[in-house]
Each structure stands twice: as C-alpha cells, then as structure tokens.
Design an enzyme around this catalytic site. Structure first.
Site, PDB file in Angstrom:
ATOM      1  N   HIS A  28       0.790  -1.151   0.111  1.00  0.00           N
ATOM      2  CA  HIS A  28      -0.051   0.053  -0.037  1.00  0.00           C
ATOM      3  C   HIS A  28       0.730   1.143   0.009  1.00  0.00           C
ATOM      4  O   HIS A  28       1.822   1.372   0.615  1.00  0.00           O
ATOM      5  CB  HIS A  28      -0.648   0.053   1.508  1.00  0.00           C
ATOM      6  CG  HIS A  28      -1.845  -0.916   1.233  1.00  0.00           C
ATOM      7  ND1 HIS A  28      -3.098  -0.953   2.157  1.00  0.00           N
ATOM      8  CD2 HIS A  28      -2.080  -2.009   0.581  1.00  0.00           C
ATOM      9  CE1 HIS A  28      -3.842  -1.910   1.972  1.00  0.00           C
ATOM     10  NE2 HIS A  28      -3.372  -2.508   1.072  1.00  0.00           N
ATOM     11  N   TYR A  61      -8.843   4.486   8.792  1.00  0.00           N
ATOM     12  CA  TYR A  61      -8.689   4.706  10.313  1.00  0.00           C
ATOM     13  C   TYR A  61      -9.948   5.723  10.629  1.00  0.00           C
ATOM     14  O   TYR A  61      -9.771   6.920  10.253  1.00  0.00           O
ATOM     15  CB  TYR A  61      -7.436   5.443  10.935  1.00  0.00           C
ATOM     16  CG  TYR A  61      -6.144   4.212  11.162  1.00  0.00           C
ATOM     17  CD1 TYR A  61      -5.700   3.866   9.833  1.00  0.00           C
ATOM     18  CD2 TYR A  61      -5.900   3.469  12.244  1.00  0.00           C
ATOM     19  CE1 TYR A  61      -4.708   3.051  10.073  1.00  0.00           C
ATOM     20  CE2 TYR A  61      -4.930   2.452  12.236  1.00  0.00           C
ATOM     21  CZ  TYR A  61      -4.246   2.326  10.938  1.00  0.00           C
ATOM     22  OH  TYR A  61      -3.331   1.421  11.161  1.00  0.00           O
ATOM     23  N   PRO A  99      -2.608  -1.026  19.457  1.00  0.00           N
ATOM     24  CA  PRO A  99      -2.405  -1.460  18.213  1.00  0.00           C
ATOM     25  C   PRO A  99      -2.783  -0.507  16.913  1.00  0.00           C
ATOM     26  O   PRO A  99      -2.341  -0.454  15.762  1.00  0.00           O
ATOM     27  CB  PRO A  99      -3.299  -2.598  18.089  1.00  0.00           C
ATOM     28  CG  PRO A  99      -4.490  -2.370  19.047  1.00  0.00           C
ATOM     29  CD  PRO A  99      -3.862  -1.645  20.134  1.00  0.00           C
ATOM     30  N   LYS A 122       2.202  -1.225  15.378  1.00  0.00           N
ATOM     31  CA  LYS A 122       3.623  -1.423  15.450  1.00  0.00           C
ATOM     32  C   LYS A 122       3.961  -2.447  16.238  1.00  0.00           C
ATOM     33  O   LYS A 122       5.387  -2.700  16.197  1.00  0.00           O
ATOM     34  CB  LYS A 122       4.016  -0.093  16.293  1.00  0.00           C
ATOM     35  CG  LYS A 122       3.854   1.203  15.319  1.00  0.00           C
ATOM     36  CD  LYS A 122       4.713   0.933  14.282  1.00  0.00           C
ATOM     37  CE  LYS A 122       4.833   2.254  13.516  1.00  0.00           C
ATOM     38  NZ  LYS A 122       4.895   2.016  12.064  1.00  0.00           N
ATOM     39  N   TYR A 128       4.529   6.026  10.413  1.00  0.00           N
ATOM     40  CA  TYR A 128       3.725   4.904   9.842  1.00  0.00           C
ATOM     41  C   TYR A 128       4.363   3.816   9.052  1.00  0.00           C
ATOM     42  O   TYR A 128       4.237   2.292   9.369  1.00  0.00           O
ATOM     43  CB  TYR A 128       2.523   5.365   9.165  1.00  0.00           C
ATOM     44  CG  TYR A 128       1.428   4.141   9.218  1.00  0.00           C
ATOM     45  CD1 TYR A 128       0.357   4.189  10.390  1.00  0.00           C
ATOM     46  CD2 TYR A 128       1.222   3.383   8.122  1.00  0.00           C
ATOM     47  CE1 TYR A 128      -0.607   3.106  10.329  1.00  0.00           C
ATOM     48  CE2 TYR A 128       0.070   2.544   8.058  1.00  0.00           C
ATOM     49  CZ  TYR A 128      -0.672   2.190   9.217  1.00  0.00           C
ATOM     50  OH  TYR A 128      -1.687   1.538   8.937  1.00  0.00           O
TER      51      TYR A 128
HETATM   52  P1  FAD Z   1       3.615 -13.194  20.705  1.00  0.00           P
HETATM   53  O1  FAD Z   1       3.303 -12.907  19.265  1.00  0.00           O
HETATM   54  O2  FAD Z   1       2.917 -13.032  21.851  1.00  0.00           O
HETATM   55  O3  FAD Z   1       4.361 -14.294  20.986  1.00  0.00           O
HETATM   56  C1  FAD Z   1       4.823 -15.106  22.233  1.00  0.00           C
HETATM   57  C2  FAD Z   1       4.744 -16.639  22.215  1.00  0.00           C
HETATM   58  O4  FAD Z   1       5.238 -16.912  23.264  1.00  0.00           O
HETATM   59  C3  FAD Z   1       3.466 -17.064  22.158  1.00  0.00           C
HETATM   60  O5  FAD Z   1       3.546 -17.914  21.043  1.00  0.00           O
HETATM   61  C4  FAD Z   1       3.217 -17.637  23.290  1.00  0.00           C
HETATM   62  O6  FAD Z   1       2.299 -18.765  23.145  1.00  0.00           O
HETATM   63  C5  FAD Z   1       4.359 -18.029  23.661  1.00  0.00           C
HETATM   64  N1  FAD Z   1       4.630 -18.084  25.174  1.00  0.00           N
HETATM   65  C6  FAD Z   1       4.008 -17.476  26.271  1.00  0.00           C
HETATM   66  N2  FAD Z   1       4.446 -17.880  27.366  1.00  0.00           N
HETATM   67  C7  FAD Z   1       5.365 -18.725  27.307  1.00  0.00           C
HETATM   68  C8  FAD Z   1       6.014 -19.589  28.286  1.00  0.00           C
HETATM   69  N3  FAD Z   1       5.741 -19.713  29.334  1.00  0.00           N
HETATM   70  N4  FAD Z   1       6.727 -20.738  27.727  1.00  0.00           N
HETATM   71  C9  FAD Z   1       6.852 -21.036  26.224  1.00  0.00           C
HETATM   72  N5  FAD Z   1       6.126 -20.111  25.444  1.00  0.00           N
HETATM   73  C10 FAD Z   1       5.352 -19.258  25.851  1.00  0.00           C
HETATM   74  N6  FAD Z   1       1.460  -5.617  15.453  1.00  0.00           N
HETATM   75  C11 FAD Z   1       1.838  -4.932  14.342  1.00  0.00           C
HETATM   76  O7  FAD Z   1       2.853  -4.734  13.990  1.00  0.00           O
HETATM   77  N7  FAD Z   1       0.983  -4.639  13.250  1.00  0.00           N
HETATM   78  C12 FAD Z   1      -0.381  -4.777  13.277  1.00  0.00           C
HETATM   79  O8  FAD Z   1      -0.953  -4.366  12.657  1.00  0.00           O
HETATM   80  C13 FAD Z   1      -0.783  -5.245  14.660  1.00  0.00           C
HETATM   81  N8  FAD Z   1      -2.193  -5.278  14.986  1.00  0.00           N
HETATM   82  C14 FAD Z   1      -2.597  -6.213  16.111  1.00  0.00           C
HETATM   83  C15 FAD Z   1      -3.775  -6.106  16.283  1.00  0.00           C
HETATM   84  C16 FAD Z   1      -4.330  -6.885  17.497  1.00  0.00           C
HETATM   85  C17 FAD Z   1      -5.880  -7.204  17.731  1.00  0.00           C
HETATM   86  C18 FAD Z   1      -3.432  -7.355  18.317  1.00  0.00           C
HETATM   87  C19 FAD Z   1      -3.863  -8.123  19.589  1.00  0.00           C
HETATM   88  C20 FAD Z   1      -1.943  -7.192  18.283  1.00  0.00           C
HETATM   89  C21 FAD Z   1      -1.738  -6.552  16.965  1.00  0.00           C
HETATM   90  N9  FAD Z   1      -0.329  -6.183  16.812  1.00  0.00           N
HETATM   91  C22 FAD Z   1       0.045  -5.618  15.602  1.00  0.00           C
HETATM   92  C23 FAD Z   1       0.569  -6.875  17.942  1.00  0.00           C
HETATM   93  C24 FAD Z   1       1.583  -8.079  17.642  1.00  0.00           C
HETATM   94  O9  FAD Z   1       0.431  -8.856  17.199  1.00  0.00           O
HETATM   95  C25 FAD Z   1       2.352  -8.351  18.468  1.00  0.00           C
HETATM   96  O10 FAD Z   1       3.278  -7.132  18.950  1.00  0.00           O
HETATM   97  C26 FAD Z   1       3.130  -9.380  18.050  1.00  0.00           C
HETATM   98  O11 FAD Z   1       2.569 -10.636  18.246  1.00  0.00           O
HETATM   99  C27 FAD Z   1       4.544  -9.642  19.056  1.00  0.00           C
HETATM  100  O12 FAD Z   1       5.359 -10.955  18.723  1.00  0.00           O
HETATM  101  P2  FAD Z   1       5.945 -11.596  19.712  1.00  0.00           P
HETATM  102  O13 FAD Z   1       6.778 -12.836  19.167  1.00  0.00           O
HETATM  103  O14 FAD Z   1       6.858 -10.586  20.858  1.00  0.00           O
HETATM  104  O15 FAD Z   1       4.816 -12.046  20.791  1.00  0.00           O
HETATM  105  C1  DHB Z   2      -4.431  -4.239  11.570  1.00  0.00           C
HETATM  106  C2  DHB Z   2      -4.143  -4.038  12.740  1.00  0.00           C
HETATM  107  C3  DHB Z   2      -3.933  -2.826  13.206  1.00  0.00           C
HETATM  108  O1  DHB Z   2      -3.535  -2.766  14.547  1.00  0.00           O
HETATM  109  C4  DHB Z   2      -3.860  -1.777  12.475  1.00  0.00           C
HETATM  110  O2  DHB Z   2      -3.283  -0.452  13.156  1.00  0.00           O
HETATM  111  C5  DHB Z   2      -4.047  -1.628  11.104  1.00  0.00           C
HETATM  112  C6  DHB Z   2      -4.399  -2.904  10.492  1.00  0.00           C
HETATM  113  C7  DHB Z   2      -4.906  -5.465  10.868  1.00  0.00           C
HETATM  114  O3  DHB Z   2      -4.996  -6.236  11.608  1.00  0.00           O
HETATM  115  O4  DHB Z   2      -5.027  -5.384   9.582  1.00  0.00           O
END
Ligand code: FAD
Ligand code: DHB
Length: 390
Positions: free
Chosen positions: A72, A200, A291, A295, A384
């Site tokens: 995009h 948004y 979110p 980021k 962004y």
């Molecule tokens: P996680 O994805 O949480 O992974 C951690 C892993 O560790 C999990 O698989 C979990 O099961 C495992 N774990 C936990 N405890 C233990 C344990 N004790 N032992 C072993 N394993 C364990 N980010 C963006 O950049 N862009 C977006 O558009 C965006 N939109 C989002 C929308 C929503 C609704 C949500 C909820 C989040 C969004 N995020 C977005 C954020 C993004 O999803 C997270 O920042 C990302 O998943 C972080 O990755 P991570 O690997 O650090 O953590």
């Molecule tokens: C999505 C999630 C976000 O948090 C955002 O700012 C934009 C898009 C998505 O899941 O597509």
C-alpha cells in the site's frame, strides 16, 4: 540438551530470531507453550513496515509475502464523514505491506522446519535459571518429561503473558504503563475489502478501522469497552456500527459472513532494561503498544534483528559491545514508537470523561492540520511506514 541460544516463545519474535541466528551459523532451540496449530491460526497483526518487509525478503523468508502480500502507498484517516488520504509513498518514498501475522509465522515455522531447526511445541512449566552466571539454562516439561536446555544466552520472546520478564528481579526492573479505557473488537469477514487501503475512522460513536487480509477477506476493528462481552456484539450490530462509523457519501461498505471475533484490551507498556545477565527480552515480553499504529509486530522484528546481530558479533569476534548496547538501542526505538502509537490512539479514539467535548475539538484540529500541512502529513507517514531499522 545444549544449544547456543535458548529461545522461549515461538511467536514472530522467537521464530525470526531463531532463523536469523541460523543464517549466522548459530544454533538455537525454540520452546513454545502452545500447539503449532494454535500459533499459526492466531489472528493478529496485518501491517508490515517497509523495513520489516525488506528484512524478511533479505532473510530469504519473504517469497510468499512478495506474492500474496499487498503493498500500500497510502492510508485513509476519517473524521465523521470526511475522509483524508495520507499518500505515504509520495511523502516518504516508502510503503507498507499488508500480510497477516499468522502468515509470517507460518512462513518462518516452515523455513525452520526445512532448515532442520528445533522448535518444540506444547512445552510446559518453563523456568529460566542462572542467567546472571555464564551457564544459564531453561527447565521445562515436554511430552511428559522434565528437561533442561543449557545455552550461552536465553532470549525471552514469550510475549506479554510470558514468564521471562518476571525472571528479572523487581529491584532491577522499571515498568512504565498506561491502560486505556477501551479495547478493540476485532472482526474477520469473508467479503472483499471495500477500499484498496486502510481507513482509520474517528466517529462520534467511537473508533473504527477497515483493513484486509486478501481479495476475499476483510478485517475490521471497533472501539468497545476493554472487557466487552462478545455476546453484546451479534453480527447485525457489528455491521450496523461499521456502516455508521466508516460511512462517507459515495462509498459503500460491503457486508459478508463474519468468521472470527475477538476483544483485545489496550495498553502501553515498557519494562526496562531488556537485559538481565544472559537473558535478553525481545518483542511483546518487554513492551506493548496500543495497536492503532500497527507497530507491535514491527517492534518485535526490530528487537530480534538487533539481538541476532549482537549475538553473531559476539560469537565471531568475542566483542560484547552489541550485547551491552542492546537494551538502550532497542529502547530508543521503543519509546519513539510508543509516542507514535499513543498519538494515533489519541487522535482516533474516544476517552470519555468530563472533557470529552474538548478532546474531540482537539482531534478535529489535528485532523485539519494533517489535511492542510505537508509537514504534519509527512510526520504521520514516516512513522507509519517505519523509521529505518538501524
Ligand atoms: P507473541 O506473538 O505474543 O508470541 C509469544 C509466544 O510465546 C506465543 O506463541 C506464546 O504462546 C509463547 N509463550 C508465552 N508464554 C510462554 C511460556 N511460558 N513458555 C513458552 N512459550 C510461551 N502489530 C503490528 O505490528 N501490526 C499490526 O497491525 C498489529 N495489529 C494487532 C492487532 C491486534 C488485535 C493485536 C492483539 C495485536 C496486534 N499487533 C500488531 C501486535 C502484534 O500482534 C504483537 O506485537 C506480536 O505478536 C509480538 O510478537 P512476539 O513474538 O513478541 O509475541
Ligand atoms: C491491522 C491491525 C492494526 O493494529 C492496524 O493498526 C492496522 C491494521 C490489521 O490487523 O489489519
């Protein structure tokens, strides 16, 4: 068991770290609490910064993203019925890629499997030990057997609800936190996106976001209470609210079957520092952003990019400079992104309270400024699409 880096958590941070270390010739073992099926189907992020997409391509795990992801060049902001496009390619020369987080996780897990990487799913009772000595280890249970994984370093990639952060003694850790008085109702629907780019929207009823996953699947978010029950949101109410909050003359929001609904509370959170002895935190285990700026995943990628490089330099040269500077370097980006995510959230959500009318006037003023000032629009655009990773 012995490896060079023990990685707790097999989300995007843990899997990408394991892959990047492998490219440097460094062994790791990933310990994941959930099943592979669960991790790969968890619907979350969708927006990859330019730097994240570039890194995945350079690391050889971007082929499917390149084919199936959608690049995009702009994003829409909407205040009531007035829609404004921020043309970030024109303003910054950079773009974003819309590609689901679970697809990134699938690509990484598949590549780890092909490269013979060890990812143990469904581990339990994970505990991190002796990280302030030069012989740290992780104890865990797998397939009913208690095991120990000894390593040079432990990476805490276990997300916000993981155990690694709490291994750092409270006296040496500072937590900064803001909890928002609202959450997001996330909705996945089997219907073609109604707009080629994200929208948004700040409407009198609250925030709404139009996003997408593919030519056939749309993704939406609605501001709701942080502890909202899904029972309050039958499909008809979701569509009615999306029609109201996203509506603008001459534009149609297409409806279709809803295939997934979740509620996520919103917070800003940073635990400093990201290092304790030989334990290094990365991703959501150390920081959470609301979110709105898309980021969280991107920050996790930036952390592990830096960590993989620091560990590789240490193994190659014995220099601890990268490891010693890891926390401070990550925190600089984390706080920039915290600021942007808080700002995007403040611009587009209703906080309620006695000064709600005042707040909405401020939001209107900021929206008008973005419409009339290239400098203001460029500030939004460069944050962004993401500032350079390093
Ligand atoms: P996680 O994805 O949480 O992974 C951690 C892993 O560790 C999990 O698989 C979990 O099961 C495992 N774990 C936990 N405890 C233990 C344990 N004790 N032992 C072993 N394993 C364990 N980010 C963006 O950049 N862009 C977006 O558009 C965006 N939109 C989002 C929308 C929503 C609704 C949500 C909820 C989040 C969004 N995020 C977005 C954020 C993004 O999803 C997270 O920042 C990302 O998943 C972080 O990755 P991570 O690997 O650090 O953590
Ligand atoms: C999505 C999630 C976000 O948090 C955002 O700012 C934009 C898009 C998505 O899941 O597509």
């Amino acid at each position: 068991m012995r490896t060079q880096v023990a990685i707790v958590g097999g989300g995007p941070a843990g899997l990408l770290l394991s892959h990047l270390l492998h490219l440097h010739g460094i062994d790791s073992v990933v310990l994941e609490r959930r099943s592979q099926e669960y991790v790969q189907h968890r619907v979350r992020a969708g927006v990859l910064e330019q730097g994240t997409a570039d890194l995945l391509r350079e690391a050889g795990v971007g082929d499917r993203m390149q084919r199936e992801g959608d690049v995009h060049d702009g994003v829409h902001l909407q205040f009531d019925e007035e829609r404004l496009r921020i043309p970030f390619r024109e303003l910054t020369g950079r773009g974003i890629t819309v590609y689901g987080q679970q697809e990134v996780v699938r690509d990484l897990a598949e590549r780890r499997r092909r490269d013979g990487g060890q990812v143990l799913f469904e581990v339990a009772d994970v505990g991190v030990h002796d990280v302030t000595t030069d012989r740290p280890f992780v104890r865990f249970t797998h397939e009913g057997v208690e095991r120990e994984l000894h390593a040079d370093f432990v990476a805490g990639c276990d997300g916000f609800h993981g155990i690694c952060r709490d291994t750092i003694p409270a006296g040496t850790r500072t937590v900064y936190e803001r909890v928002y008085p609202f959450g997001w109702l996330g909705v996945l629907a089997s219907v073609a996106p109604s707009c080629g780019e994200l929208i948004y929207a700040n409407h009198a009823n609250g925030f709404a976001l139009h996003s997408m996953r593919s030519a056939e699947v749309s993704r939406f978010y609605l501001q709701c209470a942080p502890d909202e029950s899904l029972d309050e949101w039958p499909d008809e109410r979701i569509w009615a609210e999306l029609q109201t909050r996203l509506g603008t003359p001459g534009w149609t929001l297409h409806e279709g079957p809803i295939i997934d609904k979740t509620v996520t509370a919103m917070r800003s959170f940073v635990a400093e520092p990201l290092r304790h002895g030989r334990l290094f935190l990365a991703g959501d285990s150390a920081h959470i952003v609301p979110p709105t700026g898309a980021k969280g995943l991107n920050l996790a990628v930036s952390d592990v990019d830096r960590l993989a490089d620091a560990v590789a330099t240490y193994h190659r040269t014995g220099s601890t400079t990268g490891l010693d500077g890891y926390s401070a370097a990550c925190l600089q980006r984390v706080w920039r992104v915290q600021n942007f995510s808080w700002w995007m959230t403040s611009l587009t959500h209703h906080f309620g309270g006695p000064d709600a009318a005042f707040e909405r006037r401020l939001q209107r003023a900021q929206f008008d400024y973005l419409r009339t000032s290239t400098a203001a629009a460029t500030t939004l655009a460069e944050n962004y699409v993401g500032l350079p990773l390093r």
